[in-house]
Scaffold this motif. Structure first.
Motif, PDB file in Angstrom:
ATOM      1  N   GLU A 165       0.842  -1.216   0.000  1.00 18.62           N
ATOM      2  CA  GLU A 165       0.000   0.000   0.000  1.00 18.62           C
ATOM      3  C   GLU A 165       0.866   1.250   0.000  1.00 18.62           C
ATOM      4  N   LEU A 166       1.992   1.144   0.680  1.00 14.82           N
ATOM      5  CA  LEU A 166       2.906   2.282   0.755  1.00 14.82           C
ATOM      6  C   LEU A 166       3.523   2.580  -0.610  1.00 14.82           C
ATOM      7  N   ILE A 167       3.824   1.543  -1.368  1.00 14.95           N
ATOM      8  CA  ILE A 167       4.342   1.735  -2.730  1.00 14.95           C
ATOM      9  C   ILE A 167       3.337   2.512  -3.554  1.00 14.95           C
ATOM     10  N   TRP A 168       2.076   2.076  -3.522  1.00 14.97           N
ATOM     11  CA  TRP A 168       1.056   2.710  -4.357  1.00 14.97           C
ATOM     12  C   TRP A 168       0.713   4.108  -3.873  1.00 14.97           C
ATOM     13  N   LEU A 169       0.867   4.358  -2.576  1.00 13.26           N
ATOM     14  CA  LEU A 169       0.699   5.723  -2.074  1.00 13.26           C
ATOM     15  C   LEU A 169       1.754   6.629  -2.699  1.00 13.26           C
ATOM     16  N   HIS A 170       3.000   6.164  -2.724  1.00 12.49           N
ATOM     17  CA  HIS A 170       4.086   6.947  -3.329  1.00 12.49           C
ATOM     18  C   HIS A 170       3.893   7.095  -4.833  1.00 12.49           C
ATOM     19  N   VAL A 171       3.517   6.015  -5.511  1.00  4.90           N
ATOM     20  CA  VAL A 171       3.313   6.070  -6.963  1.00  4.90           C
ATOM     21  C   VAL A 171       2.203   7.063  -7.308  1.00  4.90           C
ATOM     22  N   ALA A 172       1.065   6.935  -6.638  1.00  7.38           N
ATOM     23  CA  ALA A 172      -0.067   7.826  -6.935  1.00  7.38           C
ATOM     24  C   ALA A 172       0.273   9.279  -6.622  1.00  7.38           C
ATOM     25  N   SER A 173       0.894   9.515  -5.480  1.00  9.93           N
ATOM     26  CA  SER A 173       1.243  10.891  -5.100  1.00  9.93           C
ATOM     27  C   SER A 173       2.253  11.501  -6.056  1.00  9.93           C
ATOM     28  N   ASP A 174       3.326  10.752  -6.365  1.00 11.23           N
ATOM     29  CA  ASP A 174       4.330  11.277  -7.292  1.00 11.23           C
ATOM     30  C   ASP A 174       3.767  11.478  -8.692  1.00 11.23           C
ATOM     31  N   ALA A 175       2.879  10.589  -9.126  1.00 16.83           N
ATOM     32  CA  ALA A 175       2.274  10.738 -10.453  1.00 16.83           C
ATOM     33  C   ALA A 175       1.401  11.991 -10.517  1.00 16.83           C
ATOM     34  N   LEU A 176       0.586  12.204  -9.505  1.00 17.45           N
ATOM     35  CA  LEU A 176      -0.284  13.394  -9.500  1.00 17.45           C
ATOM     36  C   LEU A 176       0.532  14.681  -9.400  1.00 17.45           C
ATOM     37  N   ILE A 177       1.553  14.671  -8.564  1.00 17.66           N
ATOM     38  CA  ILE A 177       2.418  15.855  -8.470  1.00 17.66           C
ATOM     39  C   ILE A 177       3.122  16.093  -9.804  1.00 17.66           C
ATOM     40  N   GLY A 178       3.646  15.029 -10.422  1.00 17.29           N
ATOM     41  CA  GLY A 178       4.323  15.165 -11.711  1.00 17.29           C
ATOM     42  C   GLY A 178       3.404  15.732 -12.785  1.00 17.29           C
TER      43      GLY A 178
END
Length: 115
Positions: A26-39
């Protein structure tokens, strides 16, 4: 030498970045989703600014808009590379992009204070 300085300031044992994340998917996907939206946002913001600047050339700060847009794009790229680095160890590329973003942002901050 650098290792000694690091352990002097941070004496606790650090878990490698990927290992601690892979223990909790879940932590991986939290980072992926957050970084993708910020990007995505960091790519959208300069596009909007440059579009606005192209329509209003009378502002006299076109160079500043381009500099700001450059550092925001570099920052957005670093977020996308953070996603890639979860699976591929492109740490030098990621660090290089972050260094470019840092130089551009310090330059932008300096110029804003001068103005």
């Amino acid at each position: 030498m650098a290792q000694n300085i690091f352990t002097e300031f941070f004496p606790w044992q650090l878990t490698p970045h990927g290992l601690s994340l892979f223990l909790e998917p879940e932590l991986i996907w939290l980072h992926v989703a957050s970084d993708a939206l910020i990007g995505i946002a960091y790519y959208s913001i300069p596009l909007a600014l440059l579009t606005s600047q192209r329509q209003r050339r009378d502002t006299g700060v076109g160079w500043m808009v381009w500099l700001f847009a450059s550092f925001v794009v570099a920052s957005g790229t670093s977020h996308f590379l953070s996603i890639v680095a979860l699976w591929q160890p492109f740490y030098w590329v990621e660090g290089g992009v972050k260094a470019v973003a840092a130089l551009l942002s310090v330059g932008m901050a300096t110029l804003l204070w001068i103005l």
